[in-house]
Design a protein around this motif. Structure first.
Motif, PDB file in Angstrom:
ATOM      1  N   UNK A 188     -26.750 -13.784  72.455  1.00 46.37           N
ATOM      2  CA  UNK A 188     -26.507 -12.549  71.860  1.00 46.37           C
ATOM      3  C   UNK A 188     -25.504 -12.647  70.691  1.00 46.37           C
ATOM      4  N   UNK A 189     -25.660 -11.501  69.813  1.00 44.29           N
ATOM      5  CA  UNK A 189     -24.625 -11.328  68.874  1.00 44.29           C
ATOM      6  C   UNK A 189     -24.033 -10.191  68.914  1.00 44.29           C
ATOM      7  N   UNK A 190     -22.485 -10.355  68.934  1.00 42.63           N
ATOM      8  CA  UNK A 190     -21.654  -9.226  69.270  1.00 42.63           C
ATOM      9  C   UNK A 190     -20.827  -8.890  67.965  1.00 42.63           C
ATOM     10  N   UNK A 191     -20.968  -7.580  67.532  1.00 42.79           N
ATOM     11  CA  UNK A 191     -20.236  -7.211  66.238  1.00 42.79           C
ATOM     12  C   UNK A 191     -19.116  -6.204  66.720  1.00 42.79           C
ATOM     13  N   UNK A 192     -17.763  -6.421  66.051  1.00 47.30           N
ATOM     14  CA  UNK A 192     -16.709  -5.727  66.315  1.00 47.30           C
ATOM     15  C   UNK A 192     -16.524  -4.414  65.978  1.00 47.30           C
ATOM     16  N   UNK A 193     -17.141  -4.192  64.873  1.00 51.64           N
ATOM     17  CA  UNK A 193     -17.037  -2.693  64.284  1.00 51.64           C
ATOM     18  C   UNK A 193     -17.837  -1.752  64.769  1.00 51.64           C
ATOM     19  N   UNK A 194     -18.998  -2.170  65.595  1.00 51.03           N
ATOM     20  CA  UNK A 194     -19.802  -1.129  66.300  1.00 51.03           C
ATOM     21  C   UNK A 194     -19.809  -1.400  67.773  1.00 51.03           C
ATOM     22  N   UNK A 195     -19.279  -2.458  68.305  1.00 50.77           N
ATOM     23  CA  UNK A 195     -19.141  -2.881  69.667  1.00 50.77           C
ATOM     24  C   UNK A 195     -20.670  -3.185  70.193  1.00 50.77           C
ATOM     25  N   UNK A 196     -21.400  -3.472  69.032  1.00 51.44           N
ATOM     26  CA  UNK A 196     -23.036  -3.551  69.427  1.00 51.44           C
ATOM     27  C   UNK A 196     -23.201  -5.158  70.106  1.00 51.44           C
ATOM     28  N   UNK A 197     -23.959  -5.337  71.088  1.00 50.80           N
ATOM     29  CA  UNK A 197     -24.304  -6.529  71.478  1.00 50.80           C
ATOM     30  C   UNK A 197     -25.825  -6.586  71.207  1.00 50.80           C
ATOM     31  N   UNK A 198     -26.338  -7.619  70.279  1.00 52.88           N
ATOM     32  CA  UNK A 198     -27.778  -7.829  69.965  1.00 52.88           C
ATOM     33  C   UNK A 198     -28.264  -9.128  70.482  1.00 52.88           C
ATOM     34  N   UNK A 199     -29.422  -9.008  71.149  1.00 50.10           N
ATOM     35  CA  UNK A 199     -30.022 -10.231  71.395  1.00 50.10           C
ATOM     36  C   UNK A 199     -30.687 -10.994  70.385  1.00 50.10           C
ATOM     37  N   UNK A 200     -30.308 -12.255  70.134  1.00 48.86           N
ATOM     38  CA  UNK A 200     -30.922 -13.218  69.094  1.00 48.86           C
ATOM     39  C   UNK A 200     -32.123 -13.727  69.567  1.00 48.86           C
ATOM     40  N   UNK A 201     -32.022 -14.132  70.983  1.00 50.78           N
ATOM     41  CA  UNK A 201     -33.145 -14.837  71.444  1.00 50.78           C
ATOM     42  C   UNK A 201     -33.167 -14.776  72.838  1.00 50.78           C
ATOM     43  N   UNK A 202     -34.394 -14.609  73.571  1.00 50.34           N
ATOM     44  CA  UNK A 202     -34.475 -14.612  75.098  1.00 50.34           C
ATOM     45  C   UNK A 202     -34.903 -16.121  75.417  1.00 50.34           C
TER      46      UNK A 202
END
Length: 644
Positions: free
Chosen positions: A178-192
């Protein structure tokens, strides 16, 4: 500096050595803790370590460690820590989120909620994230408040691996990235299922936005060159089946991975190959960080803290190179182990301008596991041309090479050393000889001075001989040994202070009794000259050899035999049939036993528990026993050539 802000500060940490560097060595620190230590963080000179049962350790030099006292109730396991700047630090675990605002000196629960987390990462003193097993949170106000990120149904066990000031990658137990970004608290999956779920990733480190490394269970090592989209297995040659818990790169090419059972590996080629690094512990290692001065620290079970040293060359000093007394083809090398360091199957080679490679690398010298500040002596072949040594050119400059496994060069350093010649010498002191054991009693060992005692009248010897450790229980006393010119015996070539052992052996303080290596080393000796030998003691009559001898001598010069001593039948005292000793009672050390010595005795009579000139039997007291040793030798006169 710790691994997840290595890139964010824009500083690349490198090791700076005076010798060529190949592999780091490790020194175990005294942490004064037995708790399992789980995480470490470094900012400038401040180092903080956290662990189980509310343990927080702090150091400002990496050598001495303070266990911080926390408020009651902070007794839970702490699993991660980060010093963000010189003032602010954060720690988390199985209880309240902790914050320090005084450079890591005090830690208090902080924030508007009781929030448990396994790991954390802060880009600065205000903005950061934390991970629990099942969710992630972000703060923009220095942990005053926390916002829950978007819901992700996964299990997070790795620590965040930042790739810039806003973004970090996180691996899950099920092989997802997962990729986590501080500015929007978003956790996005890069690869399953990017990773094999049977070998969970436990730690990651990125040297740039694209290049990163992962370590995990069952010896997992992986590398990405596209920001985590794809990964390749590396380190397959290690064939490890233990978990790797921490990975760190100190520059683009040099990295370390550490894990269970004390496993530490190093790469110097960006992960293409890995070298096993021997270290002092076999306990599990959990985290790793690097300081601004390039020292790498590891923490683990049972209070273990390891610190890297530059190399084996940085851990010991060459003391002497001494021509052996027993074999003219061998040389004794004495080194000072200045700290505990570990080299796997080491060997050494010394090269100088005159005698090339006179210690060969195929002769192993074992430096493993010896005590700190100990002197170690090893015997190895040489090709020194004795005819080139005339007593004035014994000082040499050269290069010391240290090899691992007999062939791999670890480091090389320039050295200065002196080629010495060793004298083997044996004698007895009448006053302390015990006819029941046929040895001397070492009763004075607890009273012996820490440096040679012959720096006053009548000797006025200015030598600086000082043992690094306390004398062993078979050291009888200090003695002085002189070498004199064979053609003009009044000329003193060199003097050395040494120890007399209870078996009569006379030796430098740096002898290795384990291997029976001892003797007195002289550095102003020529390779083809003979010398008279004079032995002096502070309250026995001095003696001189009957003939001049060459050094090194193949067998000990035995001063318990009258034929080896000038006027031996008159100068020595028979203490048992056929065995002779130096005569006791010369309390003023002028070479004659007379009323002046009695006057010295009278002045010191009844003195106890110290190092006295009138203590003939060397038991620390001046008593009737010393008078009884003096009295039979009254009117004894030493040879005039060496009297004061």
């Amino acid at each position: 500096m710790q691994k997840y802000n290595l890139l964010l500060t824009g500083i690349t940490c490198i090791f700076l050595f005076t010798s060529s560097f190949l592999q780091a060595q490790w020194v175990q620190q005294t942490s004064n803790s037995t708790e399992n230590l789980l995480a470490i963080s470094i900012y400038d000179n401040t180092i903080c370590v956290v662990g189980e049962n509310g343990t927080i350790l702090k150091s400002t030099n990496g050598q001495t460690w303070e266990t911080l006292t926390l408020d009651a109730g902070i007794d839970y396991h702490l699993s991660d820590v980060q010093l963000v700047d010189a003032t602010v630090g954060y720690a988390c675990g199985q209880g309240d989120f902790l914050k320090s605002t005084d450079g890591g000196n005090t830690w208090l629960p902080y924030g508007t909620e009781n929030y448990q987390a396994n790991s954390l990462w802060f880009a600065d003193a205000q903005a950061g994230m934390s991970l629990s097993i099942s969710d992630q949170k972000v703060t923009q106000d220095g942990a005053d408040t926390w916002d829950l990120g978007n819901a992700v149904f996964d299990v997070f066990i790795s620590k965040p691996a930042p790739i810039d000031n806003n973004t970090a990658l996180v691996a899950s137990q099920y092989g997802n990235l997962y990729q986590f970004t501080l500015d929007d608290a978003a956790m996005t999956i890069i690869g399953s299922s990017i990773f094999d779920s049977s070998q969970a990733v436990k730690d990651m480190h990125f040297t740039s936005a694209n290049i990163g490394y992962a370590a995990g269970e069952m010896g997992l090592l992986m590398k990405t060159i596209d920001g985590g989209l794809t990964w390749e297995i590396i380190g397959q040659e290690l064939s490890e089946n233990v978990d790797f818990n921490a990975i760190l790169f100190v520059d683009d090419n040099t990295g370390y991975v550490a894990g269970d059972m004390g496993r530490i590996y190093q790469t110097t080629d960006a992960g293409a190959t890995w070298n096993y690094l021997l270290n002092p512990t076999y306990t599990n290692l959990y985290d790793i960080a690097v300081a601004d001065n390039g020292i790498v620290y590891l923490v683990g079970e049972e209070g273990v803290i390891l610190a890297s040293v530059a190399s084996a060359c940085g851990s010991f000093g060459l003391v002497s190179v001494t021509l052996s007394s027993t074999d003219p083809n061998m040389v004794e090398v004495t080194v000072n182990n200045q700290s505990n360091y570990f080299v796997n199957y080491p060997s050494i080679q010394i090269v100088d301008a005159q005698d090339v490679a006179f210690i060969n690398p195929d002769n192993m010298v074992d430096f493993f596991g010896h005590a700190e500040n100990s002197y170690l002596t090893y015997t190895v072949p040489h090709n020194i041309n004795l005819n080139t040594i005339d007593g004035t050119n014994n000082q040499r400059n050269g290069t010391l090479y240290i090899y691992e496994s007999f062939s791999t060069l670890i480091c090389s350093i320039p050295i200065s050393f002196t080629i010495q010649f060793k004298l083997q010498l044996k004698a007895y002191l009448q006053g302390t000889y015990n006819t029941d054991t046929d040895m001397m009693d070492a009763n004075a060992v607890s009273f012996l001075p820490n440096s040679q005692p012959y720096n006053n009248s009548p000797w006025n010897y200015n030598g600086t001989e000082t043992p690094i450790n306390n004398p062993l229980d078979f050291v009888v006393d200090w003695v002085l040994v002189e070498l004199r010119n064979a053609n003009n015996p009044e000329t003193i070539i060199e003097t050395q202070a040494a120890w007399m052992l209870n078996d009569g052996t006379i030796t430098n303080m740096f002898f290795d009794y384990t291997y029976g290596i001892h003797g007195v080393a002289f550095e102003k000796v020529a390779g083809n000259e003979n010398y008279y030998v004079v032995l002096r003691h502070r309250n026995h009559v001095d003696v001189m050899s009957s003939t001049a001898i060459s050094l090194p001598n193949n067998a000990p010069l035995d001063f318990s035999t009258t034929s080896n001593v000038q006027q031996g039948n008159n100068q020595l005292v028979e203490i048992t049939p056929g065995v002779h000793a130096l005569a006791a009672g010369d309390f003023n050390a002028d070479g004659i036993i007379n009323v002046f010595d009695f006057n010295e005795f009278t002045a010191q009579a009844a003195s106890t528990n110290n190092y006295y000139s009138c203590d003939a039997n060397l038991d620390g007291n001046v008593s009737i026993a010393d008078f009884n040793a003096y009295m039979p030798n009254a009117s004894h006169i030493g040879i005039g050539l060496i009297r004061y």
